[in-house]
Design an enzyme around this catalytic site. Structure first.
Site: not given
Length: 409
Positions: A155, A232, A235, A294, A328, A330
């Site tokens: 993000h 998730h 994560n 995701d 990572l 998605g």
């Protein structure tokens, strides 16, 4: 509302030579469908004195409730977090393409974005029933921007926000109207988050905890205020520690409100979560496990550079990273691949693997009377699978909406 009289006149379909997932077991029974719903054959025989108008031989396949993906950021080149003039056509494309992976309903997911993106995109993604055009839209999942800087993952930091003095007003100012919103992911350690969780849940919106450095106590307080989901698991959160297990500790917490059931998303793509971690979560709390993809816009496109909201993503083989990093970003695994990997990695039953992609997400969203089940009266959304859990056909409201090429012959 369906017209009961019209439903009574509708043709009756009987799916034979199949194993139905019902009541956590695979049963050698026929599936009866009329007017888009699962039918009780005993009532048909004894009350209406009717038989099937059409029989369809399923060739010994498994019939399971249609898969429900509550976290999907896009796919096939479509990015739900891009404020285009025609967001609806992109959603429609993804809705159509995911039918081949057994998905009959989904929550288009927006990652952290500036307010103007939410204001433009959200009104263009209404709740919509599924059909031949594609999977149904259950409402939008807003992942961010009220998340931890430390655990932001892919993000963009520039658009992250915290809650101001009038916390819920700040949420409305950021997102705009919440009519089309079904899930909001936030970090519970942010100041005034309890006000926001209470206000969102009062409006029927599911609150999920994620992208967070919350300790277990903060996570438990969030659940006491109404949160029901973990985004998730493992994560973008603090790793499990024996003195303070953090959000992960919710799976076995004894401080949740009586009767409150916590659900948690798992990305079973073989990259995001080690098989041993999948097994730990599954064995600790199997009934709360919700498989999510995701998936990013690069789903279905192969190697190269693609977008995810305000970021550029690079796909290399089976992994998507924020371009120029090893963060990572998605997944590029569709739901049926996640189901098969989860089954293989955990050694769980076929029934539980299928329920993790159907019944559990339906329960999370309070839709288990209509979706995620093949009980009598439920929507006839189902997927036809072979013994290795490859999708042979997908049905929505009893109508064939996708079929594998070899199954057509």
């Amino acid at each position: 509302m369906r017209d009961a009289q019209g439903e009574g006149r509708a043709p009756v379909l009987q799916f034979t030579n199949c194993r139905i997932l019902r009541g956590r077991a695979l049963l050698r029974e026929d599936l009866w469908v009329r007017g888009g719903r699962i039918l009780d054959p005993e009532k048909l025989f004894f009350e209406e004195r009717r038989m099937a108008d059409e029989q369809r031989d399923c060739g010994g396949c498994i019939l399971a409730p249609g898969f429900i993906d509550v976290q999907i950021n896009g796919g096939f080149g479509v990015d739900f977090s891009q404020a285009t003039e025609d967001v609806g056509s992109g959603v429609a494309l993804v809705a159509q393409r995911i039918l081949s992976h057994g998905v009959t309903s989904f929550c288009p997911t927006l990652v952290t974005s500036p307010p103007e993106v939410y204001h433009k995109v959200l009104p263009q993604i209404p709740v919509k029933s599924g059909g031949p055009h594609g999977a149904g839209v259950l409402g939008v999942h807003l992942e961010g921007p009220f998340i931890s800087r430390e655990k932001r993952g892919a993000h963009p930091e520039a658009h992250l926000r915290s809650f101001e003095a009038n916390a819920f007003h700040d949420v409305l100012a950021t997102y705009g109207p919440l009519d089309n919103v079904r899930i909001v992911t936030l970090a519970p350690e942010l100041g005034r988050s309890h006000e926001v969780i209470q206000a969102l849940t009062a409006r029927g919106i599911c609150v999920s905890l994620g992208h967070s450095v919350a300790d277990l106590q903060a996570a438990e307080e969030a659940v006491q205020n109404g949160a029901t989901f973990i985004t998730h698991l493992f994560n973008a959160m603090l790793p499990f520690h024996h003195r303070d297990p953090g959000i992960v500790g919710l799976l076995t917490s004894d401080r949740l409100p009586p009767g409150r059931h916590i659900f948690y998303g798992m990305i079973a793509d073989g990259t995001h979560t080690n098989p041993a971690a999948l097994r730990i979560a599954h064995r600790a709390h199997p009934q709360g496990l919700v498989l999510v993809t995701d998936a990013v816009p690069a789903l279905g496109l192969g190697n190269g550079r693609h977008t995810l909201g305000q970021q550029e993503v690079e796909v290399d083989g089976l992994t998507a990273y924020v371009a120029g990093t090893k963060t990572l970003s998605g997944s590029i695994a569709p739901m049926d691949v996640c189901v098969r990997h989860f089954l293989q990695a955990t050694g769980c039953s076929v029934e539980l693997a299928l329920e993790a992609a159907s019944l559990h997400p339906a329960q999370l969203l309070g839709l288990e009377k209509h979706k995620g089940t093949l009980d009598f009266g439920a929507d006839a959304d189902f997927v036809v699978l072979d013994d290795s859990l490859h999708v042979r056909a997908t049905y929505i409201s009893g109508e064939l909406v996708w079929q594998a090429e070899e199954a057509r012959q």
